[in-house]
Design an enzyme around this catalytic site. Structure first.
Site, PDB file in Angstrom:
ATOM      1  N   TYR A  11      -8.050 -10.408 -12.835  1.00 24.49           N
ATOM      2  CA  TYR A  11      -8.473  -8.841 -13.206  1.00 24.49           C
ATOM      3  C   TYR A  11      -7.393  -8.165 -14.022  1.00 24.49           C
ATOM      4  O   TYR A  11      -7.742  -7.888 -15.407  1.00 24.49           O
ATOM      5  CB  TYR A  11      -8.605  -8.352 -11.659  1.00 24.49           C
ATOM      6  CG  TYR A  11      -8.324  -6.663 -11.743  1.00 24.49           C
ATOM      7  CD1 TYR A  11      -9.310  -6.223 -12.637  1.00 24.49           C
ATOM      8  CD2 TYR A  11      -7.577  -5.911 -10.928  1.00 24.49           C
ATOM      9  CE1 TYR A  11      -9.437  -4.759 -12.859  1.00 24.49           C
ATOM     10  CE2 TYR A  11      -7.594  -4.758 -10.951  1.00 24.49           C
ATOM     11  CZ  TYR A  11      -8.519  -3.863 -12.038  1.00 24.49           C
ATOM     12  OH  TYR A  11      -8.293  -2.517 -12.114  1.00 24.49           O
ATOM     13  N   ILE A  12      -6.019  -8.077 -13.740  1.00 27.59           N
ATOM     14  CA  ILE A  12      -5.264  -7.545 -14.785  1.00 27.59           C
ATOM     15  C   ILE A  12      -4.883  -8.388 -15.949  1.00 27.59           C
ATOM     16  O   ILE A  12      -5.011  -7.718 -17.150  1.00 27.59           O
ATOM     17  CB  ILE A  12      -3.907  -6.935 -13.928  1.00 27.59           C
ATOM     18  CG1 ILE A  12      -4.260  -6.491 -12.651  1.00 27.59           C
ATOM     19  CG2 ILE A  12      -2.900  -6.414 -14.749  1.00 27.59           C
ATOM     20  CD1 ILE A  12      -3.210  -6.147 -11.542  1.00 27.59           C
ATOM     21  N   PHE A  72       1.162 -13.395 -14.919  1.00 23.34           N
ATOM     22  CA  PHE A  72       0.250 -12.951 -13.800  1.00 23.34           C
ATOM     23  C   PHE A  72      -0.060 -14.000 -12.772  1.00 23.34           C
ATOM     24  O   PHE A  72      -0.912 -13.570 -11.820  1.00 23.34           O
ATOM     25  CB  PHE A  72      -0.879 -12.435 -14.454  1.00 23.34           C
ATOM     26  CG  PHE A  72      -0.980 -11.237 -15.360  1.00 23.34           C
ATOM     27  CD1 PHE A  72      -0.814  -9.998 -15.049  1.00 23.34           C
ATOM     28  CD2 PHE A  72      -0.905 -11.336 -16.933  1.00 23.34           C
ATOM     29  CE1 PHE A  72      -0.447  -8.787 -15.865  1.00 23.34           C
ATOM     30  CE2 PHE A  72      -0.675 -10.491 -17.708  1.00 23.34           C
ATOM     31  CZ  PHE A  72      -0.467  -9.083 -17.355  1.00 23.34           C
ATOM     32  N   ALA A  73       0.059 -15.290 -12.936  1.00 19.94           N
ATOM     33  CA  ALA A  73      -0.617 -16.350 -12.466  1.00 19.94           C
ATOM     34  C   ALA A  73      -0.004 -16.382 -10.803  1.00 19.94           C
ATOM     35  O   ALA A  73       1.052 -16.696 -10.599  1.00 19.94           O
ATOM     36  CB  ALA A  73      -0.501 -17.585 -12.854  1.00 19.94           C
ATOM     37  N   ALA A  74      -0.636 -15.739  -9.955  1.00 19.21           N
ATOM     38  CA  ALA A  74      -0.267 -15.583  -8.598  1.00 19.21           C
ATOM     39  C   ALA A  74      -1.388 -15.421  -7.564  1.00 19.21           C
ATOM     40  O   ALA A  74      -2.421 -15.085  -7.922  1.00 19.21           O
ATOM     41  CB  ALA A  74       0.878 -14.672  -8.322  1.00 19.21           C
ATOM     42  N   TYR A 140       3.099 -12.310   0.659  1.00 19.69           N
ATOM     43  CA  TYR A 140       2.893 -11.979  -0.571  1.00 19.69           C
ATOM     44  C   TYR A 140       3.905 -11.368  -1.239  1.00 19.69           C
ATOM     45  O   TYR A 140       4.521 -11.609  -2.273  1.00 19.69           O
ATOM     46  CB  TYR A 140       1.663 -11.167  -0.724  1.00 19.69           C
ATOM     47  CG  TYR A 140       1.261 -10.466  -1.928  1.00 19.69           C
ATOM     48  CD1 TYR A 140       1.015 -11.270  -3.246  1.00 19.69           C
ATOM     49  CD2 TYR A 140       1.417  -9.067  -2.344  1.00 19.69           C
ATOM     50  CE1 TYR A 140       0.847 -10.666  -4.496  1.00 19.69           C
ATOM     51  CE2 TYR A 140       1.263  -8.442  -3.227  1.00 19.69           C
ATOM     52  CZ  TYR A 140       0.962  -9.284  -4.413  1.00 19.69           C
ATOM     53  OH  TYR A 140       0.720  -8.593  -5.721  1.00 19.69           O
ATOM     54  N   PHE A 168       2.199  -0.386  -8.676  1.00 18.44           N
ATOM     55  CA  PHE A 168       1.547   0.390  -7.373  1.00 18.44           C
ATOM     56  C   PHE A 168       0.192  -0.366  -7.494  1.00 18.44           C
ATOM     57  O   PHE A 168      -0.267  -1.323  -7.503  1.00 18.44           O
ATOM     58  CB  PHE A 168       1.847   1.595  -7.703  1.00 18.44           C
ATOM     59  CG  PHE A 168       3.411   1.804  -7.185  1.00 18.44           C
ATOM     60  CD1 PHE A 168       4.431   1.559  -7.683  1.00 18.44           C
ATOM     61  CD2 PHE A 168       3.644   2.691  -5.985  1.00 18.44           C
ATOM     62  CE1 PHE A 168       5.864   1.529  -7.615  1.00 18.44           C
ATOM     63  CE2 PHE A 168       5.100   2.569  -5.678  1.00 18.44           C
ATOM     64  CZ  PHE A 168       5.881   2.027  -6.401  1.00 18.44           C
TER      65      PHE A 168
HETATM   66  C1  UD1 Z   1      -1.325  -3.344  -0.940  1.00 14.57           C
HETATM   67  C2  UD1 Z   1      -0.288  -3.863  -1.567  1.00 14.57           C
HETATM   68  C3  UD1 Z   1      -0.591  -3.808  -2.964  1.00 14.57           C
HETATM   69  C4  UD1 Z   1      -1.239  -5.014  -3.013  1.00 14.57           C
HETATM   70  C5  UD1 Z   1      -2.544  -4.724  -2.259  1.00 14.57           C
HETATM   71  C6  UD1 Z   1      -3.476  -5.944  -2.230  1.00 14.57           C
HETATM   72  C7  UD1 Z   1       1.611  -2.589  -0.827  1.00 14.57           C
HETATM   73  C8  UD1 Z   1       2.838  -1.369  -0.818  1.00 14.57           C
HETATM   74  N1  UD1 Z   1       0.667  -2.471  -1.475  1.00 14.57           N
HETATM   75  O1  UD1 Z   1      -1.741  -2.105  -1.509  1.00 14.57           O
HETATM   76  O2  UD1 Z   1       0.820  -4.431  -3.779  1.00 14.57           O
HETATM   77  O3  UD1 Z   1      -1.791  -5.672  -4.528  1.00 14.57           O
HETATM   78  O4  UD1 Z   1      -2.199  -4.494  -0.899  1.00 14.57           O
HETATM   79  O5  UD1 Z   1      -4.453  -5.886  -1.249  1.00 14.57           O
HETATM   80  O6  UD1 Z   1       1.908  -3.338   0.082  1.00 14.57           O
HETATM   81  N2  UD1 Z   1      -8.380   1.656   2.449  1.00 14.57           N
HETATM   82  C9  UD1 Z   1      -9.297   2.169   3.055  1.00 14.57           C
HETATM   83  N3  UD1 Z   1     -10.757   1.457   3.270  1.00 14.57           N
HETATM   84  C10 UD1 Z   1     -10.881   0.144   2.477  1.00 14.57           C
HETATM   85  C11 UD1 Z   1      -9.590  -0.247   1.950  1.00 14.57           C
HETATM   86  C12 UD1 Z   1      -8.462   0.448   1.800  1.00 14.57           C
HETATM   87  O7  UD1 Z   1      -9.444   3.266   3.940  1.00 14.57           O
HETATM   88  O8  UD1 Z   1     -11.855  -0.508   2.601  1.00 14.57           O
HETATM   89  C13 UD1 Z   1      -7.089   2.511   2.378  1.00 14.57           C
HETATM   90  C14 UD1 Z   1      -5.834   1.988   2.829  1.00 14.57           C
HETATM   91  O9  UD1 Z   1      -5.692   2.128   4.360  1.00 14.57           O
HETATM   92  C15 UD1 Z   1      -4.797   2.561   1.911  1.00 14.57           C
HETATM   93  C16 UD1 Z   1      -5.520   2.757   0.664  1.00 14.57           C
HETATM   94  O10 UD1 Z   1      -6.926   2.672   0.869  1.00 14.57           O
HETATM   95  O11 UD1 Z   1      -4.712   3.913   2.567  1.00 14.57           O
HETATM   96  C17 UD1 Z   1      -5.440   1.663  -0.519  1.00 14.57           C
HETATM   97  O12 UD1 Z   1      -5.648   0.187  -0.079  1.00 14.57           O
HETATM   98  P1  UD1 Z   1      -5.626  -0.802  -0.760  1.00 14.57           P
HETATM   99  O13 UD1 Z   1      -6.250  -0.474  -1.966  1.00 14.57           O
HETATM  100  O14 UD1 Z   1      -5.768  -2.021   0.199  1.00 14.57           O
HETATM  101  O15 UD1 Z   1      -3.933  -1.116  -1.276  1.00 14.57           O
HETATM  102  P2  UD1 Z   1      -2.739  -1.175  -0.556  1.00 14.57           P
HETATM  103  O16 UD1 Z   1      -2.790  -1.287   0.804  1.00 14.57           O
HETATM  104  O17 UD1 Z   1      -1.960   0.209  -1.046  1.00 14.57           O
END
Ligand code: UD1
Length: 327
Positions: A11-12, A72-74, A140, A168
């Site tokens: 993706y990225i 990026f490979a991970a 991770y 982020f």
């Molecule tokens: C986390 C990691 C990030 C990683 C990502 C991969 C941290 C700080 N960040 O991101 O590095 O790339 O996971 O999965 O650990 N949400 C909903 N409903 C959904 C999905 C998400 O409400 O179906 C909410 C989550 O609770 C959160 C926000 O949306 O508040 C973002 O969630 P998400 O996109 O999964 O990213 P992070 O959890 O922030």
């Protein structure tokens, strides 16, 4: 510059490849295509290899020189990393060690590494600067933290210079809606919102509305994938100018709640996002956004896209690519 981009079909990575090519760089992609797509890198040389296959890697790169590597490979699914930690440590840590080994063998000294805000673990401050405590809460994040340490040690030992970019929440798609995230594999919020608004899933589950935030839902720092790509080239330029290794956060410095994402999607698409409030997801912090001061100061980089750009590009991409690049 001639650039080697491991993971360039993901993706990225695929946005990075296109951005680099559009800006006059020559690109060679390394990818095992386990999560990436050949279609996404059809306009450049790509070599099919898993970084764990040291012999093949060595054979493919022998005698080839690159001005820089953008790695990026991970494996990158937080939930999967908890269930299969060995897979994550092997892929992300051993794979990077193999890549570093080949860089040293081929006298390639500049590396930009995809790190993550996940290395901070549970935030102790809402706004996260580079010196925020690092206590990853999943394999991770831990694997990325280990690689950051390895790169710092390799700089001291061999002069291998690197920039770790701690992303982020990467989001959005290319302006022409031909590159984007695949909701079949992603667990991130925005692909799930798009799936719901386009009627490809039942209601979006909002994970908690009782966080100590203004509307009760989780707040994150969503950064457009094209801005992210631009940050990598700025990082390589910084290294090429002879500067020291450094680690930077890459975010906008602004937080957006889940309900704000839903509202923006409804405004831009003109459609309702069916959603329901469910329990909090274990381990989710209430809010997490970057202090992006360092990257602005060092690379003269700042985001050029806003949340509307993220949502409108994601909507256009997902509308036309419900099966990702297989559509
Ligand atoms: C986390 C990691 C990030 C990683 C990502 C991969 C941290 C700080 N960040 O991101 O590095 O790339 O996971 O999965 O650990 N949400 C909903 N409903 C959904 C999905 C998400 O409400 O179906 C909410 C989550 O609770 C959160 C926000 O949306 O508040 C973002 O969630 P998400 O996109 O999964 O990213 P992070 O959890 O922030």
């Amino acid at each position: 510059m001639k650039l080697l981009i491991p993971g360039g079909a993901g993706y990225i990575g695929s946005h990075m490849v296109r951005y680099a090519q559009e800006h006059g760089h020559e690109v060679v992609v390394l990818d095992d295509f386990s999560a990436g797509h050949e279609w996404a890198v059809k306009d450049c040389e790509s070599l099919r290899v898993n970084l764990l296959d040291q012999d093949k890697l060595s054979q493919l790169l022998k005698g080839r020189h690159f001005d820089g590597v953008i790695h990026f490979a991970a494996k990158s699914l937080v939930g999967e990393s908890v269930k299969k930690p060995d897979l994550y440590y092997r892929n992300n840590v051993v794979g990077t060690l193999n890549l570093v080994n080949e860089m040293l063998n081929n006298d390639v000294n500049n590396l930009v590494f995809s790190s993550t805000a996940a290395i901070f673990g549970n935030p102790v401050t809402d706004k996260i600067a580079e010196d925020h405590p690092k206590n990853p809460i999943n394999p991770y994040g831990q694997s990325k933290r280990m690689v950051e340490q390895i790169l710092a040690d390799c700089d001291r030992a061999y002069g291998l210079r690197s920039i770790c970019l701690r992303y982020f929440n990467a989001a959005g798609a290319s302006d022409d809606a031909t590159l984007g995230e695949d909701w079949r594999f992603s667990q991130n919020l925005i692909p799930h919102v798009m799936k719901a608004v386009l009627g490809h899933s039942p209601a979006l589950q909002v994970f908690g509305n009782d966080f100590p935030t203004p509307d009760g839902t989780g707040i994150r720092d969503y950064i457009h994938v094209e801005d992210l790509a631009r940050a990598h080239v700025a990082a390589l330029d910084y290294l090429s100018a002879g500067n020291e290794s450094i680690t930077c956060n890459v975010g906008t410095g602004h937080g957006t709640s889940v309900l704000e994402i839903i509202a923006a999607t409804e405004r831009i698409s003109g459609k309702k996002v069916p959603h329901e409030i469910v329990a909090r997801r274990p381990g989710d912090p209430s809010q997490c956004y970057a202090d992006a001061g360092l990257i602005t100061e060092k690379f003269d980089w700042s985001p050029q896209r806003n949340l509307d750009d993220i949502i409108s590009s994601a909507y256009a991409w997902h509308s036309s690519h419900p099966q990702g690049h297989d559509s």
